[in-house]
Design a protein around this motif. Structure first.
Motif, PDB file in Angstrom:
ATOM      1  N   ARG A 221       0.822  -1.216   0.000  1.00 56.39           N
ATOM      2  CA  ARG A 221       0.000   0.000   0.000  1.00 56.39           C
ATOM      3  C   ARG A 221       0.852   1.261   0.000  1.00 56.39           C
ATOM      4  O   ARG A 221       0.493   2.270  -0.602  1.00 56.39           O
ATOM      5  CB  ARG A 221      -0.912   0.036   1.237  1.00 56.39           C
ATOM      6  CG  ARG A 221      -1.995  -1.012   1.289  1.00 56.39           C
ATOM      7  CD  ARG A 221      -3.048  -0.821   0.188  1.00 56.39           C
ATOM      8  NE  ARG A 221      -4.227  -1.628   0.442  1.00 56.39           N
ATOM      9  CZ  ARG A 221      -4.334  -2.915   0.227  1.00 56.39           C
ATOM     10  NH1 ARG A 221      -3.286  -3.576  -0.257  1.00 56.39           N
ATOM     11  NH2 ARG A 221      -5.459  -3.573   0.478  1.00 56.39           N
ATOM     12  N   LEU A 222       1.990   1.195   0.691  1.00 55.37           N
ATOM     13  CA  LEU A 222       2.825   2.384   0.862  1.00 55.37           C
ATOM     14  C   LEU A 222       3.993   2.441  -0.115  1.00 55.37           C
ATOM     15  O   LEU A 222       4.810   3.357  -0.034  1.00 55.37           O
ATOM     16  CB  LEU A 222       3.359   2.422   2.295  1.00 55.37           C
ATOM     17  CG  LEU A 222       2.303   2.507   3.402  1.00 55.37           C
ATOM     18  CD1 LEU A 222       2.970   2.391   4.774  1.00 55.37           C
ATOM     19  CD2 LEU A 222       1.516   3.801   3.308  1.00 55.37           C
ATOM     20  N   ASN A 223       4.074   1.461  -1.022  1.00 51.31           N
ATOM     21  CA  ASN A 223       5.223   1.352  -1.926  1.00 51.31           C
ATOM     22  C   ASN A 223       6.517   1.421  -1.129  1.00 51.31           C
ATOM     23  O   ASN A 223       7.445   2.176  -1.428  1.00 51.31           O
ATOM     24  CB  ASN A 223       5.196   2.453  -2.988  1.00 51.31           C
ATOM     25  CG  ASN A 223       6.257   2.240  -4.059  1.00 51.31           C
ATOM     26  OD1 ASN A 223       6.597   1.106  -4.389  1.00 51.31           O
ATOM     27  ND2 ASN A 223       6.787   3.322  -4.610  1.00 51.31           N
ATOM     28  N   ALA A 224       6.569   0.597  -0.083  1.00 48.42           N
ATOM     29  CA  ALA A 224       7.667   0.649   0.871  1.00 48.42           C
ATOM     30  C   ALA A 224       8.637  -0.504   0.690  1.00 48.42           C
ATOM     31  O   ALA A 224       8.283  -1.572   0.166  1.00 48.42           O
ATOM     32  CB  ALA A 224       7.103   0.620   2.294  1.00 48.42           C
ATOM     33  N   PRO A 305      -3.265  -5.146  10.074  1.00 52.02           N
ATOM     34  CA  PRO A 305      -4.364  -5.314   9.111  1.00 52.02           C
ATOM     35  C   PRO A 305      -5.378  -4.180   9.165  1.00 52.02           C
ATOM     36  O   PRO A 305      -5.916  -3.775   8.122  1.00 52.02           O
ATOM     37  CB  PRO A 305      -4.993  -6.648   9.533  1.00 52.02           C
ATOM     38  CG  PRO A 305      -3.866  -7.403  10.172  1.00 52.02           C
ATOM     39  CD  PRO A 305      -3.082  -6.357  10.909  1.00 52.02           C
ATOM     40  N   GLU A 306      -5.638  -3.649  10.358  1.00 48.31           N
ATOM     41  CA  GLU A 306      -6.567  -2.516  10.452  1.00 48.31           C
ATOM     42  C   GLU A 306      -5.986  -1.290   9.746  1.00 48.31           C
ATOM     43  O   GLU A 306      -6.721  -0.532   9.096  1.00 48.31           O
ATOM     44  CB  GLU A 306      -6.848  -2.193  11.920  1.00 48.31           C
ATOM     45  CG  GLU A 306      -7.742  -3.213  12.617  1.00 48.31           C
ATOM     46  CD  GLU A 306      -8.008  -2.851  14.063  1.00 48.31           C
ATOM     47  OE1 GLU A 306      -7.316  -1.945  14.588  1.00 48.31           O
ATOM     48  OE2 GLU A 306      -8.913  -3.472  14.677  1.00 48.31           O
ATOM     49  N   LEU A 307      -4.695  -1.101   9.870  1.00 44.25           N
ATOM     50  CA  LEU A 307      -4.050   0.011   9.176  1.00 44.25           C
ATOM     51  C   LEU A 307      -4.131  -0.167   7.670  1.00 44.25           C
ATOM     52  O   LEU A 307      -4.418   0.795   6.927  1.00 44.25           O
ATOM     53  CB  LEU A 307      -2.590   0.113   9.621  1.00 44.25           C
ATOM     54  CG  LEU A 307      -1.736   1.203   8.977  1.00 44.25           C
ATOM     55  CD1 LEU A 307      -2.362   2.578   9.173  1.00 44.25           C
ATOM     56  CD2 LEU A 307      -0.312   1.174   9.550  1.00 44.25           C
ATOM     57  N   VAL A 308      -3.914  -1.382   7.198  1.00 45.72           N
ATOM     58  CA  VAL A 308      -4.022  -1.664   5.764  1.00 45.72           C
ATOM     59  C   VAL A 308      -5.429  -1.369   5.269  1.00 45.72           C
ATOM     60  O   VAL A 308      -5.629  -0.747   4.216  1.00 45.72           O
ATOM     61  CB  VAL A 308      -3.628  -3.119   5.472  1.00 45.72           C
ATOM     62  CG1 VAL A 308      -3.908  -3.464   4.008  1.00 45.72           C
ATOM     63  CG2 VAL A 308      -2.156  -3.362   5.781  1.00 45.72           C
ATOM     64  N   ALA A 309      -6.425  -1.811   6.041  1.00 45.76           N
ATOM     65  CA  ALA A 309      -7.828  -1.579   5.661  1.00 45.76           C
ATOM     66  C   ALA A 309      -8.138  -0.092   5.615  1.00 45.76           C
ATOM     67  O   ALA A 309      -8.857   0.390   4.731  1.00 45.76           O
ATOM     68  CB  ALA A 309      -8.756  -2.303   6.628  1.00 45.76           C
ATOM     69  N   ALA A 310      -7.577   0.669   6.573  1.00 40.85           N
ATOM     70  CA  ALA A 310      -7.848   2.096   6.611  1.00 40.85           C
ATOM     71  C   ALA A 310      -7.219   2.836   5.440  1.00 40.85           C
ATOM     72  O   ALA A 310      -7.719   3.894   5.031  1.00 40.85           O
ATOM     73  CB  ALA A 310      -7.317   2.680   7.930  1.00 40.85           C
ATOM     74  N   LEU A 311      -6.161   2.273   4.890  1.00 43.54           N
ATOM     75  CA  LEU A 311      -5.515   2.896   3.738  1.00 43.54           C
ATOM     76  C   LEU A 311      -6.298   2.704   2.447  1.00 43.54           C
ATOM     77  O   LEU A 311      -5.994   3.337   1.446  1.00 43.54           O
ATOM     78  CB  LEU A 311      -4.097   2.335   3.566  1.00 43.54           C
ATOM     79  CG  LEU A 311      -3.091   2.756   4.651  1.00 43.54           C
ATOM     80  CD1 LEU A 311      -1.796   1.959   4.511  1.00 43.54           C
ATOM     81  CD2 LEU A 311      -2.797   4.235   4.573  1.00 43.54           C
TER      82      LEU A 311
END
Length: 316
Positions: A221-224, A305-311
């Motif tokens: 998600r963050l291209n990290a 996972p919650e952070l991923v969902a929020a993104l």
């Protein structure tokens, strides 16, 4: 005074670490900065080096004995052309740390490693005791052999320079070592030392499978870039080249997200130049929180996972 920067390259392009080393070289004196590009079939790498702003001359040495970047051959090459240089600088990479001590020994001078600041042409700062103390080192040697912590120096502009190019003769093969093979890990993710964002995991992930299942979606998600603590690497959760820390890669991204990393001193040393550090750990006493800009005391298997969902959904 003239400084010689040893270029890091892949024979086609100059690696970003070279740009930081050039900035350090410029800080060492008011004289010229030369760049040595040694290897085989170097056309594009030499052109790239000549375009670096601040470089006045590129010295190209093209030889099959330098094609595989053997430390013994490269060190002999550098020593053979060291006359007239007051400073010889390497990026503090695996390659630089291998070659610089050999060059210093052959020249019978001290090697000053991991400099983070140039105070004067003969005086430098470098971290010791895992970064807990900053030492000021003054050298009386005629030639200063330095490795440069690249995160401490801004990168010189890669284009816009007009350096002249000269070809130099190669030394003979050292003959005591030979190249056997190389395993290259290729990834579409950003390389850790140049990534703007890094997502890193520690022993708290529990397994290699969980490491990827939990962290890879966030990194996508963050291209990290994906990083790991020494403990995670030792447990086999991540490959060696993902290790971040004093014994791994020193990084300075815009955003560093540490998941399940307690924060051993050697790891904190490797990330302390990051612009923003976010720590997610279930242990509120974890040392990582002492340097984190944002800390979340939580179960990473829930929080990430919650952070991923929020993104939101991954861009197509």
């Amino acid at each position: 005074m003239t400084a010689l920067v040893i270029a890091e390259h892949d024979h086609a392009a100059v690696r970003p670490a070279t740009l930081n080393a050039v900035t350090a070289a410029l800080a060492c004196m008011a004289g010229d900065v030369h760049v040595l590009v040694a290897g085989s079939n170097l056309g594009d790498a030499v052109k790239a080096a000549a375009g670096i702003v601040g470089v006045s001359r590129v010295v190209a040495v093209d030889s099959p004995f330098l094609a595989d970047n053997l430390a013994e051959n490269l060190a002999a090459q550098i020593v053979s052309m060291s006359e007239g240089y007051s400073h010889i600088l390497f990026a503090a990479s695996a390659n630089g740390k291998s070659v610089a001590p050999r060059v210093a020994a052959l020249l019978d001078v001290a090697a000053i490693s991991e400099i983070t600041r140039v105070i004067a042409p003969d005086t430098f700062e470098r971290p010791i005791y895992a970064g807990n103390v900053i030492a000021t080192v003054r050298s009386g040697d005629a030639i200063k052999v330095l490795t440069v912590r690249t995160t401490s120096f801004n990168a010189a502009a890669a284009t816009g320079g007009v350096a002249t190019v000269e070809n130099a003769d190669a030394v003979a093969d050292f003959g005591k070592s030979r190249f056997i093979g190389r395993e290259i890990h290729r990834s579409e993710r950003p390389e850790l030392t140049t990534a703007e964002v890094i997502v890193a995991g520690g022993r708290g992930l529990g397994s290699a499978e969980k490491f990827m299942d939990v962290l890879a979606p966030l990194a996508d998600r963050l291209n990290a870039g994906l990083g790991a603590s020494l403990a995670a690497v030792d447990e086999g959760y991540a490959p060696n080249d993902w290790q971040v820390g004093q014994t791994g890669k020193i990084v300075a991204p815009q955003l560093y997200i540490a998941c399940g990393i307690s924060g051993a001193v050697q790891h904190l040393t490797g990330i302390q130049d990051s612009k923003v550090i976010v720590a997610i750990n279930a242990d509120e006493e974890a040392p990582i929180f002492s340097i984190a800009d944002y800390g979340l005391v939580a179960d990473l298997f829930v929080a990430v996972p919650e952070l991923v969902a929020a993104l939101g959904p991954e861009p197509r």
